[in-house]
Design an enzyme around this catalytic site. Structure first.
Site, PDB file in Angstrom:
ATOM      1  N   CYS A 304       0.837  -1.204   0.000  1.00  0.00           N
ATOM      2  CA  CYS A 304       0.000   0.000   0.000  1.00  0.00           C
ATOM      3  C   CYS A 304       0.871   1.253   0.000  1.00  0.00           C
ATOM      4  CB  CYS A 304      -0.901   0.003   1.241  1.00  0.00           C
ATOM      5  SG  CYS A 304      -2.003   1.422   1.322  1.00  0.00           S
ATOM      6  N   CYS A 306      -0.210   4.353   0.840  1.00  0.00           N
ATOM      7  CA  CYS A 306      -0.881   5.446   1.554  1.00  0.00           C
ATOM      8  C   CYS A 306       0.055   6.059   2.591  1.00  0.00           C
ATOM      9  CB  CYS A 306      -2.147   4.927   2.219  1.00  0.00           C
ATOM     10  SG  CYS A 306      -1.889   4.184   3.843  1.00  0.00           S
TER      11      CYS A 306
HETATM   12 ZN   LIG Z   1      -1.993   1.899   3.525  1.00  0.00          ZN
END
Ligand SMILES: [Zn+2]
Ligand SMILES: COC(=O)c1ccc(CCNc2nc3cc4nc(N)[nH]c(=O)c4cc3[nH]2)cc1
Length: 372
Positions: A304, A306
């Site tokens: 991920c 983010c």
């Molecule tokens: Zn994340």
């Protein structure tokens, strides 16, 4: 273009890749709409929401009519200006929220009368008033006022409830002010009964809407029943119009519903559960409050990109939740929304390349690895 536009760009089995165009921009489908109930996606700035890849937000008539009122939002420039979100907004019509949040409510042919869950004041919501509120909010996609049939319901109860919603759909359409780039969606009801679902699809298609939502699901029926209802309802729905499954869902729900021809989704799951410490990751879910994460320096999800996964370890996120620090819910909300958008983006690409089933099965297989 009056109303909103929809282009069906590709199909792969029953899965669809499309594009919805509105006055505030376009939405690539299949799309997930973060829920911004009271003119905010909780714990997120609108820039943060946009950074996850979200292209459309959901707002709620019920909450905004109670506070700060639709008239105040209109006075302050409409919902886009008010909350600093210049992309498309869809608003739910209030029926579902009245039934799930308010007390002392009475239903009639005219509409629903209820007491505010905030201060007990009495309010009256009719199809005409709901459409007017969504117009005042300057919503790009307005939802008809409907009754979300409770589950379980007998066929007779479901029939009577669905037919009320169809009469309200006609009144909603008559009250809707047509504008280029703004649209009105009908909502299919009929609970778990094939003939009722078919009658509802036909009734709404005869009236004519810019898109069609599938309502009355994600109300406790379970995933298998939800998929069964989709299996017999979706084939009857107009192919050239967007389909929106309301209130759904977990990642496995999204994959299964995209497989069955759904284009749009909304759910409080990624935001509400993020605030309580539940992270959705490619291999399943993580409850960050669990002691076993306290000393773990790995990110929530190594794949991920983010802000939470780029810069923080599980041990730190665990600490934030134990310390009741507000950065905890912020980072997990951001991660969950980012992951949901990554999931939708991956499915959009797979449909466009004719690899949906292969990609979807692989995604589903990884999800069952459980709490990691
Ligand atoms: Zn994340
Ligand atoms: C942490 O996650 C949660 O707390 C949580 C809570 C509820 C849902 C399910 C929401 N389900 C749902 N929302 C819905 C909204 C709806 N709106 C209209 N107008 N008509 C409907 O027929 C309708 C059905 C729904 N079903 C999903 C997640």
């Amino acid at each position: 273009m009056t109303g909103i536009g929809f282009e069906l760009l590709a199909t792969d089995g029953r899965a669809r890749r499309g594009r919805v165009t509105t006055a505030h921009g376009s939405i690539e489908t299949p799309a997930f709409m973060p829920v911004g109930t009271a003119a905010t996606v909780k714990a997120m700035t609108t820039d943060a929401v946009a950074s996850t890849g979200a292209e459309i937000l959901l707002g709620n008539t019920y909450h905004l009519m109670l506070r700060p009122t639709a008239e105040r939002v209109a006075q302050l420039g409409g919902l886009h200006r008010f909350m600093n979100w210049d992309k498309p907004i869809l608003t739910d019509s209030g029926g579902f929220q009245v039934m799930s949040l308010s007390d002392l409510r009475t239903m009639s042919e005219e509409g629903v009368t209820f007491k505010s869950h905030l201060d007990g004041s009495r309010h009256h919501l009719t199809p005409e008033r709901s459409i007017q509120i969504q117009h005042l909010l300057d919503s790009n996609i307005t939802m008809c006022l409907d009754e979300c049939t409770p589950f379980p319901a007998t066929e007779a109860q479901a029939e009577s409830s669905m037919r009320l919603s169809m009469r309200w759909a006609r009144r909603s359409k008559d009250a809707f002010v047509e504008r280029p780039g703004y649209g009105l969606f009908g909502i299919v009801q009929g609970s778990v009964y094939p003939e009722l679902r078919a009658e509802s699809v036909a009734a709404l298609s005869d009236i004519g809407f810019d898109g069609y939502a599938i309502g009355g699901l994600a109300v406790g029926e379970g995933q298998e029943t939800m998929f069964t209802v989709l299996d017999f309802t979706e084939p009857a729905m107009l192919k050239q119009r967007p389909r929106y499954l309301m209130g759904v869902g977990r990642p496995s729900d999204l994959i299964g519903a995209v497989r069955r021809g759904v284009d749009m989704f909304d759910c409080v799951m990624p935001t509400r559960s993020g605030r309580t410490g539940q992270a959705f990751v490619r291999r399943g879910t993580i409850n960050i409050r669990n002691a076993r994460h306290a000393h773990d320096d790995r990110p929530l999800d190594a794949e991920c990109g983010c802000p939470a996964c780029r810069s923080y370890g599980r041990g730190y996120l665990h600490h934030l939740f134990k310390a009741n620090e507000m950065l905890g819910p912020m980072l997990l909300t951001w991660h969950n929304l980012h992951y949901y958008q990554d999931l939708m983006r991956e499915m959009r690409g797979a449909i466009a390349e004719g690899r949906f089933e292969q990609v979807a099965s692989a995604l589903e297989a990884r999800l069952t690895e459980g709490d990691v």
